[in-house]
Write a protein that holds these residues in place. Structure first.
Motif, mmCIF file in Angstrom:
data_model
loop_
_atom_site.group_PDB
_atom_site.id
_atom_site.type_symbol
_atom_site.label_atom_id
_atom_site.label_comp_id
_atom_site.label_asym_id
_atom_site.label_seq_id
_atom_site.Cartn_x
_atom_site.Cartn_y
_atom_site.Cartn_z
ATOM 1 N N SER A 119 0.590 11.327 -9.903
ATOM 2 C CA SER A 119 -0.139 12.589 -9.779
ATOM 3 C C SER A 119 0.719 13.751 -10.256
ATOM 4 O O SER A 119 0.250 14.640 -10.979
ATOM 5 C CB SER A 119 -0.549 12.805 -8.323
ATOM 6 N N GLN A 141 0.982 3.978 -2.825
ATOM 7 C CA GLN A 141 0.762 5.401 -2.523
ATOM 8 C C GLN A 141 1.873 6.250 -3.117
ATOM 9 O O GLN A 141 1.614 7.344 -3.663
ATOM 10 C CB GLN A 141 0.704 5.594 -1.000
ATOM 11 N N ILE A 179 0.839 -1.208 0.000
ATOM 12 C CA ILE A 179 0.000 0.000 0.000
ATOM 13 C C ILE A 179 0.865 1.247 0.000
ATOM 14 O O ILE A 179 0.597 2.222 -0.709
ATOM 15 C CB ILE A 179 -0.952 -0.019 1.214
ATOM 16 N N GLN A 180 1.954 1.208 0.793
ATOM 17 C CA GLN A 180 2.869 2.354 0.812
ATOM 18 C C GLN A 180 3.514 2.566 -0.550
ATOM 19 O O GLN A 180 3.637 3.700 -1.024
ATOM 20 C CB GLN A 180 3.935 2.140 1.886
ATOM 21 N N ILE A 206 1.240 6.446 -6.715
ATOM 22 C CA ILE A 206 0.120 7.371 -6.963
ATOM 23 C C ILE A 206 0.600 8.809 -6.896
ATOM 24 O O ILE A 206 0.240 9.648 -7.729
ATOM 25 C CB ILE A 206 -1.008 7.109 -5.951
ATOM 26 N N ASP A 207 1.448 9.115 -5.886
ATOM 27 C CA ASP A 207 1.995 10.474 -5.776
ATOM 28 C C ASP A 207 2.824 10.824 -7.002
ATOM 29 O O ASP A 207 2.729 11.933 -7.551
ATOM 30 C CB ASP A 207 2.844 10.591 -4.503
#
Length: 378
Positions: A142, A135, A131-132, A138-139
């Motif tokens: 983004s 994330q 998950i980390q 995802i960052d």
């Protein structure tokens, strides 16, 4: 008295004395002359058995190694109490004996549950790490999307400016065409004037010839004057013709310059249109190429056999193994494009196909158009 779960009391922060008082067992402890022993839990009886045996030996020594004898009891009441107590103890012993298999079974269940809990904790830890990582991806995505959006915005602004320049260029071209039309009309008028001048000159020459053929004797002086005037008129006509030729020459040069300007304007217009077309293609193809490559990569992975697909996931060391373990072809496609990007995912796919190996034409034919598009080869 023997207590078998001191560890449970410690978890509840309750001393054994407080527990005895809570259950109102003080009278029983007094009856046993304050003799009781605590086991941490049922599982620790092997460890604490030595201490228990030691306490029992001390009690036996204090009793001077004398056995329990019913005949020594003074009254029948005591005998009955001892008998009932013995029966109760036997009953409890039998109950404990019957519960022992279920206890052992529950103990094994507890051990298996603890093993499962440890496995689940490891899985939770692994999933937390995944998950980390997700994330972080995802960052990163983004920021890339934000950057791509800014680039698209700049491209749109450039496209807007290019369209405005194209509009201005078209207007200038329109004005140039009108000027060219006017220049052609002026050239036409100049040619007509030149033609009229030539006709007048011809008429003047004919008149001069006729004047020479007239009477020489009677009109000699008059003829001389007329000849002089005719020469002057002819001279003026030649000068006018010369000026007309110069004007025509200048007009031709102006026309030539206008044509060159028109040619340059047309080339500029063509370059602007090419630039506009390429900009529009870049903005539209940027998305379509990515979509086509995603479909093509998915088709390539679907072409692989099960063992070949496992090899490919094994070679993808840049992606966590926990994600790839149960991932299917579509999931691996998304992971590769996110991890490597558009260009690098194409070259990475080529290298992986060589490692597996899958060098057959079915795979090469699907890969080669995208390799050539980024300047690479098989």
């Amino acid at each position: 008295m023997l207590f078998t779960n001191e560890k449970g009391l410690m978890k509840e922060n309750m001393p054994i004395d407080e527990y005895i008082t809570k259950l109102k067992l003080d009278w029983l402890i007094e009856k046993c002359e304050g003799r009781y022993f605590c086991l941490s839990d049922i599982n620790s009886w092997k460890v604490q058995s030595r201490e228990l045996i030691y306490n029992l030996e001390v009690n036996i020594a204090e009793n001077k190694n004398e056995n329990f004898n019913i005949e020594d009891i003074a009254t029948e009441n005591k005998l009955k109490k001892k008998t009932s107590l013995k029966k109760n103890l036997e009953k409890k012993y039998n109950q404990l004996k019957t519960h022992l298999p279920s206890y052992r079974k529950n103990k094994k269940k507890c051990e298996s549950i603890e093993i499962k809990i440890e496995k689940l904790e490891k899985i939770i830890k692994q999933k937390t790490e995944e998950i980390q990582e997700l994330q972080a991806q995802i960052d990163q995505l983004s920021s890339e999307v934000k950057k791509q959006t800014e680039e698209d915005k700049e491209t749109r602004e450039e496209l807007k400016q290019t369209k405005e320049e194209l509009k201005q260029t078209k207007e200038e071209l329109k004005q140039t065409k009108e000027e060219l039309k006017q220049t052609k009309e002026e050239l036409k008028q100049t040619k007509e004037e030149l033609k009229q001048t030539k006709e007048e000159s011809k008429q003047t020459k004919e008149e001069s010839m006729q004047t020479k053929e007239s009477k020489q004797a009677k009109e000699e002086s008059k003829q001389t004057k007329e000849s002089k005037q005719t020469k002057e008129e002819s001279k003026q006509t030649k000068e006018e013709l010369k000026q007309t030729k110069e004007e025509l020459k200048q007009t031709k040069e102006t026309l030539k310059q206008t044509q060159e300007t028109l040619k340059q304007t047309q080339e500029t217009l063509k370059q602007t249109q090419d630039k506009l077309t390429s900009t529009e293609e870049m903005s539209t193809n940027r998305i379509t190429k990515k979509g086509k490559w995603q479909n093509t990569l998915s088709n390539i992975l679907c072409e692989l056999l099960e063992d070949e697909f496992k090899k490919l996931k094994h070679f993808l060391t840049e992606i966590p193994s926990g994600k790839l373990e149960h991932a299917k072809q579509l999931d691996v496609t998304d992971m590769m494009i996110k991890a490597f990007g558009f260009n690098e995912s194409i070259t990475k796919t080529r290298d992986l196909m060589k490692k597996i190996p899958r060098n057959d034409p079915a795979v090469q034919d699907m890969l080669e158009p995208f390799l050539s598009a980024i300047g690479e080869a098989w």
